[in-house]
Design a protein around this motif. Structure first.
Motif, PDB file in Angstrom:
ATOM      1  N   VAL A 247       0.840  -1.204   0.000  1.00 28.82           N
ATOM      2  CA  VAL A 247       0.000   0.000   0.000  1.00 28.82           C
ATOM      3  C   VAL A 247       0.871   1.249   0.000  1.00 28.82           C
ATOM      4  O   VAL A 247       0.587   2.230  -0.709  1.00 28.82           O
ATOM      5  CB  VAL A 247      -0.941  -0.009   1.214  1.00 28.82           C
ATOM      6  CG1 VAL A 247      -1.653   1.324   1.361  1.00 28.82           C
ATOM      7  CG2 VAL A 247      -1.971  -1.128   1.083  1.00 28.82           C
ATOM      8  N   SER A 248       1.951   1.229   0.775  1.00 30.67           N
ATOM      9  CA  SER A 248       2.848   2.389   0.821  1.00 30.67           C
ATOM     10  C   SER A 248       3.480   2.641  -0.540  1.00 30.67           C
ATOM     11  O   SER A 248       3.531   3.788  -1.010  1.00 30.67           O
ATOM     12  CB  SER A 248       3.937   2.161   1.874  1.00 30.67           C
ATOM     13  OG  SER A 248       3.388   2.043   3.169  1.00 30.67           O
ATOM     14  N   GLY A 251       0.815   3.948  -2.897  1.00 32.04           N
ATOM     15  CA  GLY A 251       0.449   5.319  -2.580  1.00 32.04           C
ATOM     16  C   GLY A 251       1.510   6.314  -3.017  1.00 32.04           C
ATOM     17  O   GLY A 251       1.193   7.371  -3.580  1.00 32.04           O
ATOM     18  N   GLY A 267       0.839   1.089  -8.664  1.00 27.52           N
ATOM     19  CA  GLY A 267       0.446   2.399  -8.172  1.00 27.52           C
ATOM     20  C   GLY A 267       0.614   3.479  -9.222  1.00 27.52           C
ATOM     21  O   GLY A 267      -0.234   4.372  -9.357  1.00 27.52           O
ATOM     22  N   LEU A 295      -3.446  -7.664  -2.100  1.00 30.31           N
ATOM     23  CA  LEU A 295      -3.524  -7.192  -0.717  1.00 30.31           C
ATOM     24  C   LEU A 295      -4.462  -8.061   0.105  1.00 30.31           C
ATOM     25  O   LEU A 295      -4.161  -8.407   1.260  1.00 30.31           O
ATOM     26  CB  LEU A 295      -3.994  -5.742  -0.689  1.00 30.31           C
ATOM     27  CG  LEU A 295      -3.037  -4.702  -1.260  1.00 30.31           C
ATOM     28  CD1 LEU A 295      -3.691  -3.324  -1.245  1.00 30.31           C
ATOM     29  CD2 LEU A 295      -1.745  -4.665  -0.473  1.00 30.31           C
TER      30      LEU A 295
END
Length: 317
Positions: A247-248, A251, A267, A295
């Motif tokens: 997720v990091s 993002g 991403g 995820l």
């Protein structure tokens, strides 16, 4: 020691609160269908990432070639045909505006997204374990200094700090490696806190005292006596860290602070795709769906690992 005994009444069976051994864990994990489905999905994604060049060769495309002839210039660069230009030559269609093959970019993007997440997780474990063991097994001064360092790391909003670091750190190293290092720099505190707490609870055990009285060096005690007792909580924490790090990375790439074109990541593809959602929803659904599925699989697998390593789950073997 792997079996911990609490004070019990005479004749009563001791309470076993140590995590089960490897075969026992695997047996429990195999009985957990959602966890095995998550494991199969993660394994498939890793296999796709590793085999990205082979899959692209099988399709006959690459992630950087522009196919402007497949775009409708009258509509602002939207691909010709249905579902983003899906065809026998382009299995998932092509990108709007550029015409690059979506399948090739997705499988190569999996290498970046998964590679950054796994690399950051490994680095976080190395840093967090070193600091946590130093705090838990060191003297009062070492514990005080390292504990304040851990608290300082946890006090900052990690994502905003990662954005700031990506803007100021030297850009000489490869971008995926830089991302992994920056994510580690802002996220190692949780691993260190868990390691310190477990080390504090283990350092007073009889087998640790025996090793200390026998003249073993502190480094040997940490590695040979204390670290094996940290396997269960650290393994569960690592399984939870992988989806968080994905997720990091997504993002940061979404905001333009991650990998840069022409290197693809999920991403980065989502960042570009948001402006084309109405004209070509397939371009958003493909990387977004794969990211969501990965995820979800990682999270379900991590929960399965936690249950499998919990001695209170599943009864006695």
């Amino acid at each position: 020691m792997t079996v911990l005994e609490t004070d019990v009444a005479p004749g009563a069976e001791p309470v076993r609160d140590a995590p089960p051994r490897g075969r026992h864990v695997w047996r429990r994990l195999r009985a957990d269908r959602p966890a095995m489905a998550g494991l199969a999905t993660v394994a498939l994604m890793v296999a796709v990432a590793l085999a990205a060049p082979l899959l692209c060769a099988l399709e006959g495309q690459d992630p950087t070639t522009f196919h402007s002839g497949l775009l409708d210039s009258a509509r602002g660069g939207v691909p010709h045909g249905s579902f983003g230009g899906v065809s026998a030559d382009h299995w998932l269609g092509v990108e709007p505006a550029t015409g690059r093959d979506v399948f090739a970019r997705v499988v190569h993007g999996a290498r970046v997204s998964l590679g950054v997440a796994l690399g950051a997780t490994v680095l976080e474990l190395l840093v967090g374990i070193a600091v946590g063991l130093g705090a838990g097994l060191g003297g009062r001064r070492a514990d005080a200094v390292l504990s304040r360092l851990i608290e300082l790391s946890l006090a900052f909003p990690s994502f905003l700090l990662a954005l700031a670091l990506m803007a100021i750190v030297p850009q000489s190293m490869p971008r995926p490696l830089l991302l992994a290092c920056v994510i580690t720099a802002v996220s190692w505190g949780n691993v260190a806190r868990v390691t310190r707490g477990q080390a504090l609870s283990l350092r007073g055990r009889d087998y640790v005292d025996a090793a200390r009285l026998s003249g073993a060096r502190p480094s040997r005690i940490a590695v040979r006596e204390v670290l094996p007792g940290l396997t269960a909580p650290l393994l569960v924490l690592a399984a939870l860290k992988v989806p968080l790090n994905m997720v990091s990375e997504a993002g940061l790439s979404f905001l333009g602070a991650g990998v840069r074109p022409p290197t693809p990541s999920w991403g980065q593809m989502l960042s570009t795709a948001t402006t084309w959602f109405r004209a070509d929803p397939t371009y958003v659904i493909v990387p977004g769906g794969l990211l969501f599925l990965t995820l979800l699989a990682c999270t379900v697998l991590a929960e399965g690992v936690r249950r499998a390593m919990d001695p209170r789950w599943g009864g006695r073997s």
